[in-house]
Design an enzyme around this catalytic site. Sequence first.
Site, PDB file in Angstrom:
ATOM      1  N   ASP A   1       0.809  -1.228   0.000  1.00 15.55           N
ATOM      2  CA  ASP A   1       0.000   0.000   0.000  1.00 15.55           C
ATOM      3  C   ASP A   1       0.841   1.277   0.000  1.00 15.55           C
ATOM      4  OD1 ASP A   1      -2.901  -0.824   0.204  1.00 15.55           O
ATOM      5  OD2 ASP A   1      -2.059  -2.031   1.823  1.00 15.55           O
TER       6      ASP A   1
ATOM      7  N   GLU B   1       0.006   9.590   1.490  1.00 18.14           N
ATOM      8  CA  GLU B   1      -0.677  10.538   2.374  1.00 18.14           C
ATOM      9  C   GLU B   1      -0.780  10.023   3.808  1.00 18.14           C
ATOM     10  OE1 GLU B   1      -4.531  13.105   1.858  1.00 18.14           O
ATOM     11  OE2 GLU B   1      -5.115  11.026   2.180  1.00 18.14           O
ATOM     12  N   ASP B   2      -0.846   8.692   3.950  1.00 21.08           N
ATOM     13  CA  ASP B   2      -1.057   8.143   5.286  1.00 21.08           C
ATOM     14  C   ASP B   2       0.186   8.157   6.168  1.00 21.08           C
ATOM     15  OD1 ASP B   2      -3.782   7.620   4.870  1.00 21.08           O
ATOM     16  OD2 ASP B   2      -3.242   5.903   3.623  1.00 21.08           O
TER      17      ASP B   2
ATOM     18  N   ARG C   1       1.270  -1.638   7.248  1.00 20.07           N
ATOM     19  CA  ARG C   1       1.693  -0.345   6.705  1.00 20.07           C
ATOM     20  C   ARG C   1       2.638   0.409   7.633  1.00 20.07           C
ATOM     21  NH1 ARG C   1      -2.391   3.269   3.690  1.00 20.07           N
ATOM     22  NH2 ARG C   1      -0.340   3.897   2.976  1.00 20.07           N
TER      23      ARG C   1
ATOM     24  N   ARG D   1      -8.276   3.203  11.921  1.00 17.15           N
ATOM     25  CA  ARG D   1      -6.825   3.364  11.743  1.00 17.15           C
ATOM     26  C   ARG D   1      -6.201   4.407  12.677  1.00 17.15           C
ATOM     27  NH1 ARG D   1      -5.400   1.612   6.542  1.00 17.15           N
ATOM     28  NH2 ARG D   1      -6.748  -0.140   6.030  1.00 17.15           N
TER      29      ARG D   1
ATOM     30  N   HIS E   1     -11.310   6.405   5.990  1.00 17.81           N
ATOM     31  CA  HIS E   1     -10.644   7.593   6.521  1.00 17.81           C
ATOM     32  C   HIS E   1     -11.592   8.791   6.458  1.00 17.81           C
ATOM     33  CE1 HIS E   1      -6.660   5.637   5.192  1.00 17.81           C
ATOM     34  NE2 HIS E   1      -6.559   5.770   6.494  1.00 17.81           N
TER      35      HIS E   1
ATOM     36  N   CYS F   1      -5.013  10.277  -1.308  1.00  9.86           N
ATOM     37  CA  CYS F   1      -4.119   9.261  -0.715  1.00  9.86           C
ATOM     38  C   CYS F   1      -2.785   9.160  -1.426  1.00  9.86           C
ATOM     39  CB  CYS F   1      -4.764   7.883  -0.784  1.00  9.86           C
ATOM     40  SG  CYS F   1      -6.522   7.879  -0.555  1.00  9.86           S
TER      41      CYS F   1
HETATM   42  C1  CIR Z   1      -5.326   0.961   2.957  1.00 11.33           C
HETATM   43  O1  CIR Z   1      -6.308   0.273   3.247  1.00 11.33           O
HETATM   44  O2  CIR Z   1      -4.568   1.406   3.811  1.00 11.33           O
HETATM   45  C2  CIR Z   1      -5.048   1.251   1.495  1.00 11.33           C
HETATM   46  N1  CIR Z   1      -5.449   0.130   0.720  1.00 11.33           N
HETATM   47  C3  CIR Z   1      -5.774   2.501   1.058  1.00 11.33           C
HETATM   48  C4  CIR Z   1      -5.307   3.736   1.744  1.00 11.33           C
HETATM   49  C5  CIR Z   1      -6.049   4.945   1.307  1.00 11.33           C
HETATM   50  N2  CIR Z   1      -5.475   6.116   1.868  1.00 11.33           N
HETATM   51  C6  CIR Z   1      -6.135   7.224   2.128  1.00 11.33           C
HETATM   52  O3  CIR Z   1      -7.356   7.267   2.026  1.00 11.33           O
HETATM   53  N3  CIR Z   1      -5.444   8.244   2.589  1.00 11.33           N
END
Ligand code: CIR
Length: 256
Positions: free
Chosen positions: A61, A66-67, A86, A134, A164, A251
Site C-alpha cells: 500500500d 498521504e497516510d 503499513r 486506523r 478515513h 491518498c
Molecule cells: C489501505 O487500506 O490502507 C489502502 N489500501 C488505502 C489507503 C487509502 N489512503 C487514504 O485514504 N489516505
Amino acid sequence: MFENVIVRRPARSMVEGITSAPELGRPDYTLALKQHEAYCEALRRCGVAVTVLEPLEAYPDSCFVEDTAVITRKGAIITNPGAPSRRGEAAEMLPVIRGFFPEERIFSIGAPGTLEGGDVMMVGDHFYVGRSARTNREGIAQFLAILEGMGLSGSEVPLEHVLHLKTGINYIERETMLVSGEFVDRADFASFRRIVVPEEEAYAANCIWVNDRVIVPEGYPRLEAKVRQAGYSVLTVDTSEYRKLDGGLSCLSLRF
Ligand code: CIR
C-alpha cells in the site's frame, strides 16, 4: 498555495494491497502505473514540483503516501499507521521529509498511538482528525499536542462508515467542502459552503485542491459538474485501479 508534492510509484505488490471491496477485482498494475503518471502530470499542471519516490515492494500500500505523514506550514508529523502491514512505511518517509524540513520541525506519532494522514483534513491552520479504525484516541491526543506546540489547532471527528475522514469529506478551499454520507449534516462543518456528493458517486468525495484547481476522479460527471458550477477550474484523472484498494486522489500524495 502548494509548492511541493511527494508521490511514490506503486509497487508490483500493490495487487496484494488492503481492500474492503474485493468484488472490484485486483488492480491492473500496468494501468495503475499509467494512471500514476497521469496523476503526476496533472499535479505539474497545477504548478507544483513533484518528487517521485521509488516503489517499495515490501509494502503493497506504499503508493498511498498521504497516510505516512501530515505536513503543515509549521512542520511535518510522521505518523504511525494503524494498519500493521503499513507501519514500516512511515519510517521510509522520514528521510524524504528530512530533505524538506530541519530536524527541529519534524515530529512523530508513537505507539500505542496510531494515526493515518487520510484521517487528517487541513482547513487553513485548523486540522480535523477522524477517529477511525486506523486512527485512535491516543494518536489523536499526540497529534493535537504537536499542533498546539506549533501554534496550530485541531479537533476530533468520529466516523463510522468510511475508511478515513477524507474518504467522505474534503476541503477545497474558498470555505467549501465536498461532503458525502455521514458528513452531509455534521454540525462541525455547518458553517462551510457544502457541495453534497451524489450517493452513487460517493467515491468522488475524495478530490484535491491544488493551487486553485480541483482534481476530480474521472468518471463521476454529476460531482464534476457541481464542482465546475461552484466556480472551480477542474482537471480529471482516472484512479480506477486505486479505487480497488480503497484509495483515491488525496491518498496518492503529500501536498505542501
Ligand atoms: C489501505 O487500506 O490502507 C489502502 N489500501 C488505502 C489507503 C487509502 N489512503 C487514504 O485514504 N489516505
